[in-house]
Design a protein around this motif. Structure first.
Motif, PDB file in Angstrom:
ATOM      1  N   VAL A 214      -3.879   2.060  10.698  1.00  0.00           N
ATOM      2  CA  VAL A 214      -5.331   2.279  10.678  1.00  0.00           C
ATOM      3  C   VAL A 214      -5.923   1.949  12.042  1.00  0.00           C
ATOM      4  O   VAL A 214      -6.738   2.713  12.577  1.00  0.00           O
ATOM      5  N   LYS A 215      -5.532   0.825  12.620  1.00  0.00           N
ATOM      6  CA  LYS A 215      -6.053   0.421  13.934  1.00  0.00           C
ATOM      7  C   LYS A 215      -5.688   1.466  14.993  1.00  0.00           C
ATOM      8  O   LYS A 215      -6.523   1.842  15.827  1.00  0.00           O
TER       9      LYS A 215
ATOM     10  N   ASP B 268      -7.205   5.734   4.513  1.00  0.00           N
ATOM     11  CA  ASP B 268      -7.957   4.775   5.323  1.00  0.00           C
ATOM     12  C   ASP B 268      -7.899   5.126   6.811  1.00  0.00           C
ATOM     13  O   ASP B 268      -8.868   4.912   7.541  1.00  0.00           O
TER      14      ASP B 268
ATOM     15  N   TYR C  60       0.834  -1.199   0.000  1.00  0.00           N
ATOM     16  CA  TYR C  60       0.000   0.000   0.000  1.00  0.00           C
ATOM     17  C   TYR C  60       0.872   1.253   0.000  1.00  0.00           C
ATOM     18  O   TYR C  60       1.894   1.306   0.685  1.00  0.00           O
TER      19      TYR C  60
ATOM     20  N   LEU D  19       0.718  -4.931   4.349  1.00  0.00           N
ATOM     21  CA  LEU D  19      -0.638  -4.969   4.888  1.00  0.00           C
ATOM     22  C   LEU D  19      -0.584  -4.857   6.415  1.00  0.00           C
ATOM     23  O   LEU D  19      -1.401  -4.162   7.016  1.00  0.00           O
ATOM     24  N   ALA D  20       0.377  -5.476   7.038  1.00  0.00           N
ATOM     25  CA  ALA D  20       0.509  -5.429   8.503  1.00  0.00           C
ATOM     26  C   ALA D  20       0.778  -4.001   8.968  1.00  0.00           C
ATOM     27  O   ALA D  20       0.195  -3.538   9.966  1.00  0.00           O
ATOM     28  N   ASP D  21       1.641  -3.277   8.236  1.00  0.00           N
ATOM     29  CA  ASP D  21       1.922  -1.884   8.593  1.00  0.00           C
ATOM     30  C   ASP D  21       0.674  -1.023   8.428  1.00  0.00           C
ATOM     31  O   ASP D  21       0.365  -0.186   9.280  1.00  0.00           O
ATOM     32  N   LYS D  22      -0.027  -1.274   7.333  1.00  0.00           N
ATOM     33  CA  LYS D  22      -1.257  -0.511   7.086  1.00  0.00           C
ATOM     34  C   LYS D  22      -2.252  -0.764   8.211  1.00  0.00           C
ATOM     35  O   LYS D  22      -2.838   0.181   8.750  1.00  0.00           O
ATOM     36  N   GLU D  23      -2.460  -2.028   8.558  1.00  0.00           N
ATOM     37  CA  GLU D  23      -3.424  -2.362   9.603  1.00  0.00           C
ATOM     38  C   GLU D  23      -3.014  -1.759  10.944  1.00  0.00           C
ATOM     39  O   GLU D  23      -3.868  -1.305  11.706  1.00  0.00           O
ATOM     40  N   LEU D  24      -1.727  -1.727  11.241  1.00  0.00           N
ATOM     41  CA  LEU D  24      -1.235  -1.127  12.481  1.00  0.00           C
ATOM     42  C   LEU D  24      -1.579   0.369  12.536  1.00  0.00           C
ATOM     43  O   LEU D  24      -2.099   0.868  13.550  1.00  0.00           O
TER      44      LEU D  24
ATOM     45  N   ILE E 122      -2.793   4.506   2.795  1.00  0.00           N
ATOM     46  CA  ILE E 122      -2.817   4.286   4.246  1.00  0.00           C
ATOM     47  C   ILE E 122      -3.405   5.491   4.972  1.00  0.00           C
ATOM     48  O   ILE E 122      -4.292   5.344   5.827  1.00  0.00           O
TER      49      ILE E 122
ATOM     50  N   LYS F 232      -7.873   4.592  14.224  1.00  0.00           N
ATOM     51  CA  LYS F 232      -9.324   4.403  14.199  1.00  0.00           C
ATOM     52  C   LYS F 232      -9.850   3.896  15.545  1.00  0.00           C
ATOM     53  O   LYS F 232     -10.989   4.173  15.900  1.00  0.00           O
TER      54      LYS F 232
END
Length: 173
Positions: A54-55, A15, A7, A47-52, A12, A58
């Motif tokens: 965003v989480k 999102d 991403y 994806l793991a960095d993005k999820e970190l 990032i 958010k």
């Protein structure tokens, strides 16, 4: 082997609902490193960095920080709006005062114009009287061609007053 999904920073931050500078600070503090960098310098994260990210923004601490910043921003906005309203009110009052002062000065100017017009009329009348006196002086027996001037005007007026009195006495007899 399947390709891992990557991403861009723009994806990032979109999102996560954050600014680029916020992402950069977060990435530095968490030591996030791009998994791929293109020749032009475009960075891609896992994806793991993005999820970190965003989480964090958010649901986690980042959300609280963001809300705190956003609320502070709204408070500042309200302060600015109040300040601007106050300035508008002050400008309206200053404008009303200027309009009032302008009306007063306009009225005073009209009075002065009337005074100047009156002075012009009086000067015109004085000039006509002076000319009339000069003409009457020339019509008198033994009158001179000499113009009537300041000191002589008084003598001429006295002469005409005496002459008028003499005529009135002659009319009575």
């Amino acid at each position: 082997m399947s390709k891992e999904q990557v991403y861009t920073i723009n994806e990032i931050i979109k999102d996560a609902g954050i600014a680029r500078s916020t992402f950069d600070k977060f990435a530095d503090s968490r030591n996030l490193r791009p998994v791929k960098i293109e020749k032009r310098g475009k960075k891609f994260y896992s994806l793991a960095d993005k999820e970190l990210v965003v989480k964090h923004y958010k649901q986690g601490e980042g959300r609280k920080e963001k809300e705190k910043y956003t609320n502070h921003k709204e408070e500042r906005h309200d302060e600015v709006v109040d300040l601007l309203k106050e300035q508008v009110q002050q400008l309206k009052q200053a404008n009303e005062q200027l309009v009032h002062d302008n009306d007063i000065l306009t009225d005073q100017l009209k009075v002065k114009d009337e005074q100047i017009a009156s002075a012009h009329k009086l000067a015109d009348q004085a000039q006509k009287l002076h000319l009339g006196l000069e003409q009457r002086m020339q019509m008198l027996p033994g009158g001179s061609d000499k113009d009537v001037v300041d000191g002589e005007t008084t003598n001429v007026i006295k002469f005409f007053i005496a002459e008028e009195k003499g005529l009135k006495r002659a009319d009575r007899h």
